[in-house]
Design a protein around this motif. Sequence first.
Motif, short mmCIF file in Angstrom:
data_model
loop_
_atom_site.label_atom_id
_atom_site.label_comp_id
_atom_site.label_asym_id
_atom_site.label_seq_id
_atom_site.Cartn_x
_atom_site.Cartn_y
_atom_site.Cartn_z
N LYS A 158 1.06 -1.45 0.13
CA LYS A 158 -0.24 0.04 -0.30
C LYS A 158 0.67 1.26 0.02
N TYR A 159 2.18 1.52 1.18
CA TYR A 159 2.57 2.55 1.14
C TYR A 159 3.81 2.44 0.08
N ASP A 160 3.82 1.60 -0.94
CA ASP A 160 4.43 1.48 -1.91
C ASP A 160 4.17 2.12 -3.05
N SER A 161 2.76 1.83 -3.04
CA SER A 161 1.73 2.57 -3.91
C SER A 161 1.97 4.28 -3.61
N LYS A 162 1.83 4.10 -2.80
CA LYS A 162 1.77 6.24 -1.93
C LYS A 162 3.40 6.33 -2.62
N PHE A 163 4.42 6.13 -2.28
CA PHE A 163 5.28 6.11 -2.47
C PHE A 163 5.21 6.45 -4.31
N ALA A 164 4.83 5.38 -5.44
CA ALA A 164 4.99 5.90 -6.38
C ALA A 164 4.43 6.54 -7.24
N ALA A 165 3.18 7.02 -6.31
CA ALA A 165 2.53 8.22 -7.00
C ALA A 165 3.25 9.47 -6.64
N MET A 166 3.77 9.71 -5.13
CA MET A 166 4.07 11.20 -5.29
C MET A 166 5.48 10.97 -5.95
N ARG A 167 6.18 10.56 -6.36
CA ARG A 167 7.55 10.30 -7.38
C ARG A 167 6.80 10.63 -9.26
N GLU A 168 5.40 10.23 -9.02
CA GLU A 168 5.31 10.98 -10.64
C GLU A 168 4.32 12.27 -10.37
N LYS A 169 4.52 12.65 -9.18
CA LYS A 169 4.42 14.06 -8.78
C LYS A 169 5.62 15.25 -8.45
N GLU A 170 6.13 14.41 -8.14
CA GLU A 170 8.12 15.10 -8.36
C GLU A 170 8.49 15.07 -9.50
N ARG A 171 8.22 14.33 -10.45
CA ARG A 171 8.36 14.02 -11.71
C ARG A 171 7.65 15.50 -12.39
N LYS A 172 7.06 15.80 -12.19
CA LYS A 172 6.04 16.52 -12.73
C LYS A 172 6.18 18.22 -12.15
N PHE A 173 6.76 18.26 -11.33
CA PHE A 173 7.21 19.57 -10.37
C PHE A 173 8.71 19.83 -10.74
N ILE A 174 9.30 18.51 -10.72
CA ILE A 174 10.66 19.14 -11.73
C ILE A 174 10.92 19.52 -12.80
N ASN A 175 9.98 19.57 -13.89
CA ASN A 175 9.41 20.03 -15.16
C ASN A 175 8.97 20.93 -15.16
N GLU A 176 7.69 22.22 -13.96
CA GLU A 176 7.57 22.63 -14.32
C GLU A 176 8.28 23.95 -13.18
N ASN A 177 8.99 23.63 -12.33
CA ASN A 177 9.84 24.39 -11.66
C ASN A 177 11.99 23.96 -11.57
N PRO A 178 11.93 24.21 -12.85
CA PRO A 178 13.58 24.29 -12.94
C PRO A 178 14.70 24.82 -12.12
N ASN A 179 13.89 26.20 -11.40
CA ASN A 179 14.42 26.98 -11.04
C ASN A 179 14.35 26.70 -9.76
N SER A 180 12.94 26.00 -9.06
CA SER A 180 13.30 25.78 -7.26
C SER A 180 14.16 25.22 -6.43
N TYR A 181 14.16 25.49 -5.58
CA TYR A 181 15.05 24.41 -4.69
C TYR A 181 14.74 22.92 -4.66
N PHE A 182 12.69 23.11 -4.71
CA PHE A 182 12.84 21.72 -4.52
C PHE A 182 12.72 20.88 -4.72
N SER A 183 12.90 21.21 -6.12
CA SER A 183 13.09 20.42 -7.77
C SER A 183 13.98 19.31 -7.09
N ILE A 184 15.38 19.79 -6.55
CA ILE A 184 16.32 19.24 -6.57
C ILE A 184 16.46 18.41 -5.84
N ILE A 185 15.78 19.02 -4.62
CA ILE A 185 14.89 17.41 -3.36
C ILE A 185 13.94 16.52 -4.07
N ALA A 186 13.46 16.76 -4.83
CA ALA A 186 12.18 16.21 -4.94
C ALA A 186 13.35 14.82 -6.13
N LEU A 187 14.40 15.35 -7.08
CA LEU A 187 14.96 14.91 -8.23
C LEU A 187 16.00 13.61 -7.34
#
Length: 369
Positions: A158-187
């Motif tokens: 169940k929680y592996d699925s939650k992590f997988a879903a979160m990482r998809e959102k992290e990918r989207k965040f990185i693509n939309e916010n290349p100059n955000s400090y939190f993009s490297i945290i997401a990566l």
Amino acid sequence: MHKFIFTLLLPVIGVAQQKSFNIQGTAPTTKNGCKVYLNYQADGKLILDSTVVKNGAFSFKGGVGELSYARMVFDHENKGSYWVLNMGDRFYFYLANENYKVAVKDSLKKAVITGSPTQKAYAAYLSKIGGGFMNIIDSANQEMSAADTAAIPAIRKKYDSKFAAMREKERKFINENPNSYFSIIALTDVANRAPMSEVESLFNSLGEKVRNTTPGKEMKSRIVATHTIQVGLAAPDFEQPDVNGKAVKLSDFRGKYVLVDFWASWCHPCREENPNLKKAYGALKDKGLEVLAVSLDDKQTRNAWIKAIETDGLPWVHVSDLKGWQNQVAVLYGIRAVPQNYLVDPEGKIVAQNLRGPELTSRLAAYIH
């Protein structure tokens, strides 16, 4: 969209606008006498500060050169730092040289944090990715601790699925916010599961200032490691202090087979693997096998590291710079999970990796004649 991106840019360019942080907290007067801890890094050093609630208030002051992932802990029952840092009422945030107001009513985890542009940006980031890594970990641990053994696999799935879903959102965040400090945290999180070719592409899409942050430089080292830390290539030399502070180099063992073993005292799979490693070492040490164990413990767990060596009866060489996941050798070798190991031949070349399990002795013996 542009307003959101601008908000998230603030931490990257705003940390140095004042030279120190100031945290002012309030709590019910019934909490007078309770300790509050603040755990963060500054200039590469792990800092654990503490204060006491007095007249319904508490405060912290200090300074960071760059954004620092921090943990504040409220010790409601004065159980002591070791217990509460790992099990207590915790709040995770990014610490900048800004002013924070923390209003605690019943728990620190539910406290209202105001005054800090960085905290506002971090909260916005967490809302975009669905809550963040530590929130998922805490929920998983709570659910597992209340469940019987048979239910654990389903909870983990169940929680592996939650992590997988979160990482998809992290990918989207990185693509939309290349100059955000939190993009490297997401990566950094995405890189724990994604192919390094994808990680490298995402990293190259980030802004220069983000790539030059400390986590950006660490990610660059991990990417470089995927090209240099490979079977068939020379193992990069390194030097770290042993348990007595004596400097030890990988090249000191030239002429022997060396299993460079990355582990930590707090790593249960590592500790479970130690009997297999002890058996292999006992069988092969006279044929030229040496084990060089690099611990990802930090200064707070140094005593636990020493105790684990003694308790598990590990007779080989142990080194660590006590920087946790920022251990310089771990960064050099791109280590993001333990246990992990590399077998280095007498000429200094990597000949195998991640040799583990009950068959460890026979698997090592195939190389060591």
